[in-house]
Design a protein around this motif. Structure first.
Motif, PDB file in Angstrom:
ATOM      1  N   LYS A 109     -18.108 -27.156  36.383  1.00 52.47           N
ATOM      2  CA  LYS A 109     -17.337 -28.397  36.535  1.00 52.47           C
ATOM      3  C   LYS A 109     -15.952 -28.122  37.114  1.00 52.47           C
ATOM      4  O   LYS A 109     -15.133 -29.027  37.222  1.00 52.47           O
ATOM      5  CB  LYS A 109     -17.153 -29.082  35.180  1.00 52.47           C
ATOM      6  N   GLY A 110     -15.675 -26.845  37.404  1.00 56.34           N
ATOM      7  CA  GLY A 110     -14.368 -26.472  37.931  1.00 56.34           C
ATOM      8  C   GLY A 110     -13.303 -26.334  36.859  1.00 56.34           C
ATOM      9  O   GLY A 110     -12.112 -26.371  37.156  1.00 56.34           O
ATOM     10  N   GLU A 111     -13.731 -26.152  35.611  1.00 55.66           N
ATOM     11  CA  GLU A 111     -12.799 -26.054  34.497  1.00 55.66           C
ATOM     12  C   GLU A 111     -12.771 -24.640  33.928  1.00 55.66           C
ATOM     13  O   GLU A 111     -13.728 -23.889  34.057  1.00 55.66           O
ATOM     14  CB  GLU A 111     -13.201 -27.033  33.389  1.00 55.66           C
ATOM     15  N   ASP A 112     -11.684 -24.328  33.251  1.00 56.55           N
ATOM     16  CA  ASP A 112     -11.515 -23.051  32.571  1.00 56.55           C
ATOM     17  C   ASP A 112     -12.167 -23.150  31.182  1.00 56.55           C
ATOM     18  O   ASP A 112     -12.458 -24.244  30.697  1.00 56.55           O
ATOM     19  CB  ASP A 112     -10.021 -22.728  32.436  1.00 56.55           C
ATOM     20  N   TYR A 113     -12.339 -22.013  30.548  1.00 56.61           N
ATOM     21  CA  TYR A 113     -12.886 -21.992  29.193  1.00 56.61           C
ATOM     22  C   TYR A 113     -11.928 -22.722  28.260  1.00 56.61           C
ATOM     23  O   TYR A 113     -10.713 -22.699  28.465  1.00 56.61           O
ATOM     24  CB  TYR A 113     -13.117 -20.549  28.729  1.00 56.61           C
ATOM     25  N   SER A 114     -12.441 -23.358  27.236  1.00 57.38           N
ATOM     26  CA  SER A 114     -11.628 -24.247  26.406  1.00 57.38           C
ATOM     27  C   SER A 114     -10.876 -23.571  25.260  1.00 57.38           C
ATOM     28  O   SER A 114      -9.825 -24.050  24.865  1.00 57.38           O
ATOM     29  CB  SER A 114     -12.510 -25.363  25.844  1.00 57.38           C
ATOM     30  N   ALA A 115     -11.385 -22.485  24.738  1.00 59.22           N
ATOM     31  CA  ALA A 115     -10.751 -21.860  23.566  1.00 59.22           C
ATOM     32  C   ALA A 115      -9.485 -21.112  23.951  1.00 59.22           C
ATOM     33  O   ALA A 115      -9.498 -20.296  24.875  1.00 59.22           O
ATOM     34  CB  ALA A 115     -11.719 -20.910  22.879  1.00 59.22           C
ATOM     35  N   GLU A 116      -8.413 -21.392  23.229  1.00 57.46           N
ATOM     36  CA  GLU A 116      -7.160 -20.670  23.447  1.00 57.46           C
ATOM     37  C   GLU A 116      -7.066 -19.442  22.554  1.00 57.46           C
ATOM     38  O   GLU A 116      -6.349 -18.502  22.862  1.00 57.46           O
ATOM     39  CB  GLU A 116      -5.971 -21.595  23.211  1.00 57.46           C
ATOM     40  N   LYS A 117      -7.787 -19.479  21.435  1.00 55.28           N
ATOM     41  CA  LYS A 117      -7.804 -18.338  20.518  1.00 55.28           C
ATOM     42  C   LYS A 117      -9.245 -17.975  20.197  1.00 55.28           C
ATOM     43  O   LYS A 117     -10.057 -18.834  19.876  1.00 55.28           O
ATOM     44  CB  LYS A 117      -7.079 -18.668  19.218  1.00 55.28           C
ATOM     45  N   ILE A 118      -9.522 -16.690  20.282  1.00 57.76           N
ATOM     46  CA  ILE A 118     -10.828 -16.147  19.906  1.00 57.76           C
ATOM     47  C   ILE A 118     -10.535 -14.994  18.957  1.00 57.76           C
ATOM     48  O   ILE A 118      -9.641 -14.178  19.203  1.00 57.76           O
ATOM     49  CB  ILE A 118     -11.614 -15.666  21.137  1.00 57.76           C
ATOM     50  N   TYR A 119     -11.279 -14.952  17.868  1.00 57.34           N
ATOM     51  CA  TYR A 119     -11.093 -13.894  16.872  1.00 57.34           C
ATOM     52  C   TYR A 119     -12.353 -13.043  16.795  1.00 57.34           C
ATOM     53  O   TYR A 119     -13.469 -13.568  16.818  1.00 57.34           O
ATOM     54  CB  TYR A 119     -10.799 -14.497  15.497  1.00 57.34           C
ATOM     55  N   ILE A 120     -12.136 -11.739  16.678  1.00 53.21           N
ATOM     56  CA  ILE A 120     -13.233 -10.770  16.585  1.00 53.21           C
ATOM     57  C   ILE A 120     -13.075  -9.966  15.302  1.00 53.21           C
ATOM     58  O   ILE A 120     -12.000  -9.421  15.027  1.00 53.21           O
ATOM     59  CB  ILE A 120     -13.233  -9.793  17.782  1.00 53.21           C
ATOM     60  N   CYS A 121     -14.154  -9.868  14.542  1.00 56.76           N
ATOM     61  CA  CYS A 121     -14.159  -9.013  13.360  1.00 56.76           C
ATOM     62  C   CYS A 121     -14.230  -7.566  13.834  1.00 56.76           C
ATOM     63  O   CYS A 121     -15.149  -7.204  14.585  1.00 56.76           O
ATOM     64  CB  CYS A 121     -15.354  -9.340  12.470  1.00 56.76           C
ATOM     65  N   PRO A 122     -13.298  -6.713  13.409  1.00 54.33           N
ATOM     66  CA  PRO A 122     -13.293  -5.329  13.869  1.00 54.33           C
ATOM     67  C   PRO A 122     -14.368  -4.452  13.218  1.00 54.33           C
ATOM     68  O   PRO A 122     -14.574  -3.322  13.634  1.00 54.33           O
ATOM     69  CB  PRO A 122     -11.904  -4.827  13.483  1.00 54.33           C
ATOM     70  N   VAL A 123     -15.050  -4.984  12.229  1.00 58.24           N
ATOM     71  CA  VAL A 123     -16.102  -4.227  11.553  1.00 58.24           C
ATOM     72  C   VAL A 123     -17.452  -4.446  12.229  1.00 58.24           C
ATOM     73  O   VAL A 123     -18.177  -3.501  12.521  1.00 58.24           O
ATOM     74  CB  VAL A 123     -16.176  -4.595  10.052  1.00 58.24           C
ATOM     75  N   CYS A 124     -17.784  -5.724  12.501  1.00 59.42           N
ATOM     76  CA  CYS A 124     -19.123  -6.038  13.014  1.00 59.42           C
ATOM     77  C   CYS A 124     -19.140  -6.726  14.370  1.00 59.42           C
ATOM     78  O   CYS A 124     -20.191  -6.848  14.986  1.00 59.42           O
ATOM     79  CB  CYS A 124     -19.883  -6.898  12.003  1.00 59.42           C
ATOM     80  N   GLY A 125     -17.993  -7.218  14.830  1.00 65.24           N
ATOM     81  CA  GLY A 125     -17.955  -7.897  16.116  1.00 65.24           C
ATOM     82  C   GLY A 125     -18.180  -9.398  16.035  1.00 65.24           C
ATOM     83  O   GLY A 125     -18.231 -10.070  17.069  1.00 65.24           O
TER      84      GLY A 125
END
Length: 170
Positions: free
Chosen positions: A128-144
């Protein structure tokens, strides 16, 4: 491109990609031990390996001008891992009684399911010509485990606390 050259570039891409990741892992380990300059060396050379991998990938014609095609490669890779790779790896680990490998493959398998959905969403937006919507993404450093917005109080995959999640934001 001739087949032998293509095969060699694919092998070189795989080797450079593994070196990149290995050196980043070593950098984290050196950092934990207070060896900041050694960590810096690992990170610097990891970047050089990334440059090599990117050059090989480009020559293989795998970086597309249409971003949706690049995202589709991600969807395809995640889907392969979800439907074929990790189910088999996990089953073999169970069969052979390799508890660490079983846990590691289960962690990755669960995270890949989330990643595939995130990439599908990204592809719809890019088309649609748009960027991804999430401004924050969190990753668990143990399991991903991966989550948009705020992380849960406790990781649903491995039980790590909210405070352990690493934030990726713009």
């Amino acid at each position: 491109m001739r087949e032998m050259t293509k095969k060699f570039l694919e092998d070189a891409f795989a080797g450079e990609s593994m070196a990149h990741m290995k050196y980043l892992i070593f950098a984290d380990e050196a950092e934990k031990r207070g060896l900041k300059k050694l960590a810096n060396l690992f990170r610097a050379i990891a970047y050089a390996e990334f440059v090599h991998a990117r050059n090989h990938y480009r020559e293989l014609g795998k970086i597309y001008s249409e971003m949706a095609e690049n995202v589709q490669q991600c969807i395809d890779g995640e889907t392969f891992e979800i439907n074929e790779m990790y189910p088999v790896y996990n089953t073999v680990s169970q069969f052979q009684g390799e508890k660490g490998a079983e846990r590691s493959t289960k962690f990755a398998w669960e995270a890949e399911k989330i990643h595939a959905e995130m990439y599908k969403k990204a592809k719809e937006l890019v088309e649609k010509g748009e960027d991804y919507s999430a401004e924050k993404i969190y990753i668990c450093p143990v399991c991903g485990h991966t989550v948009e917005g705020e992380p849960p109080e406790k990781c649903p995959v491995c039980g790590a606390p909210k405070s352990a999640y690493r934030e990726f934001s713009i």
